[in-house]
Design a protein around this motif. Structure first.
Motif, short mmCIF file in Angstrom:
data_model
loop_
_atom_site.label_atom_id
_atom_site.label_comp_id
_atom_site.label_asym_id
_atom_site.label_seq_id
_atom_site.Cartn_x
_atom_site.Cartn_y
_atom_site.Cartn_z
N MET A 155 29.10 15.73 8.16
CA MET A 155 29.42 15.33 9.55
C MET A 155 28.54 14.15 9.98
SD MET A 155 31.80 16.30 11.43
CE MET A 155 31.45 16.25 13.19
N ARG A 156 29.19 13.12 10.48
CA ARG A 156 28.43 11.96 10.96
C ARG A 156 28.07 12.18 12.43
NH1 ARG A 156 32.72 9.76 7.81
NH2 ARG A 156 34.01 9.76 9.67
N LYS A 157 26.82 11.90 12.77
CA LYS A 157 26.41 12.03 14.19
C LYS A 157 26.89 10.80 14.95
CE LYS A 157 22.50 13.08 17.12
NZ LYS A 157 21.05 13.07 17.31
N ALA A 158 27.55 11.01 16.07
CA ALA A 158 28.05 9.87 16.85
C ALA A 158 26.89 9.04 17.38
CB ALA A 158 28.90 10.39 18.01
N ILE A 159 27.16 7.77 17.57
CA ILE A 159 26.15 6.86 18.12
C ILE A 159 26.80 5.97 19.18
CG2 ILE A 159 26.44 5.40 16.03
CD1 ILE A 159 23.55 4.38 16.60
N ILE A 160 26.29 6.09 20.40
CA ILE A 160 26.79 5.29 21.51
C ILE A 160 25.69 4.29 21.89
CG2 ILE A 160 27.53 5.31 23.94
CD1 ILE A 160 29.61 6.80 22.42
N ALA A 161 26.04 3.01 21.82
CA ALA A 161 25.05 1.97 22.10
C ALA A 161 25.53 1.08 23.23
CB ALA A 161 24.79 1.14 20.83
N GLY A 162 24.65 0.82 24.16
CA GLY A 162 24.97 -0.10 25.26
C GLY A 162 24.46 -1.48 24.89
N ASN A 163 25.32 -2.47 24.96
CA ASN A 163 24.93 -3.85 24.68
C ASN A 163 24.84 -4.59 26.01
OD1 ASN A 163 24.64 -6.47 23.84
ND2 ASN A 163 26.68 -6.64 22.93
N TRP A 164 23.61 -4.78 26.45
CA TRP A 164 23.40 -5.39 27.77
C TRP A 164 23.69 -6.89 27.77
CZ3 TRP A 164 18.09 -3.06 29.77
CH2 TRP A 164 18.24 -1.67 29.90
N LYS A 165 23.77 -7.49 26.58
CA LYS A 165 23.98 -8.94 26.48
C LYS A 165 22.89 -9.68 27.28
CE LYS A 165 28.75 -7.97 25.52
NZ LYS A 165 30.14 -8.41 25.48
N MET A 166 23.22 -10.81 27.93
CA MET A 166 22.18 -11.57 28.63
C MET A 166 22.11 -11.12 30.09
SD MET A 166 21.44 -15.67 28.54
CE MET A 166 22.58 -16.17 29.83
N ASN A 167 21.73 -9.84 30.25
CA ASN A 167 21.61 -9.25 31.59
C ASN A 167 20.33 -8.44 31.65
OD1 ASN A 167 24.36 -9.79 32.90
ND2 ASN A 167 24.94 -8.90 30.93
N LYS A 168 19.74 -8.37 32.83
CA LYS A 168 18.58 -7.56 33.19
C LYS A 168 17.23 -8.23 32.87
CE LYS A 168 21.44 -4.17 34.23
NZ LYS A 168 21.79 -3.92 35.65
N THR A 169 16.49 -8.47 33.95
CA THR A 169 15.09 -8.87 33.81
C THR A 169 14.30 -7.61 33.41
OG1 THR A 169 14.61 -8.25 36.08
CG2 THR A 169 15.37 -10.52 35.71
N PRO A 170 13.05 -7.77 33.00
CA PRO A 170 12.27 -6.57 32.67
C PRO A 170 12.24 -5.54 33.82
CG PRO A 170 11.18 -8.48 31.79
CD PRO A 170 12.34 -9.00 32.61
N ALA A 171 12.10 -5.99 35.04
CA ALA A 171 12.06 -5.04 36.17
C ALA A 171 13.40 -4.32 36.32
CB ALA A 171 11.69 -5.77 37.46
N GLU A 172 14.49 -5.06 36.18
CA GLU A 172 15.82 -4.43 36.27
C GLU A 172 16.07 -3.50 35.09
OE1 GLU A 172 18.02 -8.25 38.46
OE2 GLU A 172 18.07 -8.05 36.30
N ALA A 173 15.57 -3.89 33.92
CA ALA A 173 15.75 -3.07 32.72
C ALA A 173 15.02 -1.74 32.88
CB ALA A 173 15.20 -3.83 31.51
#
Ligand code: PGA
Length: 250
Positions: free
Chosen positions: A1-19
């Motif tokens: 069984m493969r464990k699912a993997i969900i990844a969020g790709n923020w691309k060129m968004n979020k400053t460190p404070a927003e992140a």
């Protein structure tokens, strides 16, 4: 069984404070996830996000890596640097890098080899453009992209790679491959891996779907037998939306 993997790709968004704020909001919402949860953040956010995610099940990824270890490559970041900053994974060969930054299958392969050598886990992206699907080249193209990307890895290393199948026409467009289309093409990718590395290796590789995946379509896509997760752009920028994707099985 493969464990699912969900990844969020923020691309060129979020400053460190927003992140930091986004990860702090996300932590309690995804703490009971049954899948691996990854956020792929701008390089300048990696250390902040790593610290903010401490003690949680959220893993940190970079969005690109250079293939050399060090040297006169102004503006680039090595795998060792990304790892030292706190990245565990790295996206390689995203279609936006192929489209806007001259990425080729050959340079994708070089980046994969450098990342794996440094101990980063790789999410390598493949996928066809609209006209390539219309002209009937999807299967040949994704098989070719995948096999070139993996060239030079050992069987055990291939097993650790995550492939993201992202039809270019579905990225950021709101258009989504049907559940069956996504499943069929992912099946083609797995067969190509099987042809080169054998069934045991192919069965171990996790293959995500990406392209306008969101809370309203994640269940159908994840119900397909070949789809082992998602790479999510737009819907990863808000904690609530991303958590609904991550918790697709709840
Ligand atoms: P999207 O992006 O979810 O906004 O379509 C996916 C991706 O580019 O990885």
């Amino acid at each position: 069984m493969r464990k699912a993997i969900i990844a969020g790709n923020w691309k060129m968004n979020k400053t460190p404070a927003e992140a930091k704020a986004l990860v702090e909001a996300l932590k309690p919402l995804v703490k009971d996830a049954t899948c691996d949860v990854v956020v792929c953040v701008p390089a300048v956010d990696i250390a902040t996000v790593k610290a903010a995610a401490e003690g949680s099940n959220i893993k940190v990824a970079a969005q690109n890596v250079h293939f050399m270890e060090s040297g006169a490559y102004t503006g680039e970041l090595s795998a060792e640097m990304l790892k030292a900053a706190g990245a565990e994974y790295v996206i390689i060969g995203h279609s936006e890098r192929r489209q806007y930054f001259g990425e080729t299958d050959f340079t994708v392969n070089k980046r994969v080899l450098a990342a794996v050598k440094a101990g980063l886990k790789v999410i390598v992206c493949v996928g066809e453009k609209k006209e390539e699907r219309v002209d009937g080249y999807t299967d040949a193209l994704v098989a070719y992209q995948t096999l070139i990307a993996l060239t030079g890895l050992t069987d055990d290393e291939v097993k650790q790679v995550v492939v993201a199948y992202e039809p270019v026409w579905a990225i950021g467009t709101g258009l989504v491959a049907t559940d069956e289309q996504a499943n069929e093409t992912i099946c083609v990718i797995r067969k190509a891996i099987e042809g080169r590395y054998g069934k045991e290796v192919a069965d171990a590789v996790r293959i995500q779907y990406g392209g306008s995946m969101k809370p309203s379509n994640v269940k159908g896509l994840m119900a397909q037998p070949e789809i082992d997760g998602g790479l999510i752009g737009g819907a990863s920028l808000k904690a609530e939306d991303f958590s609904l994707v991550v918790n697709y099985d709840k």
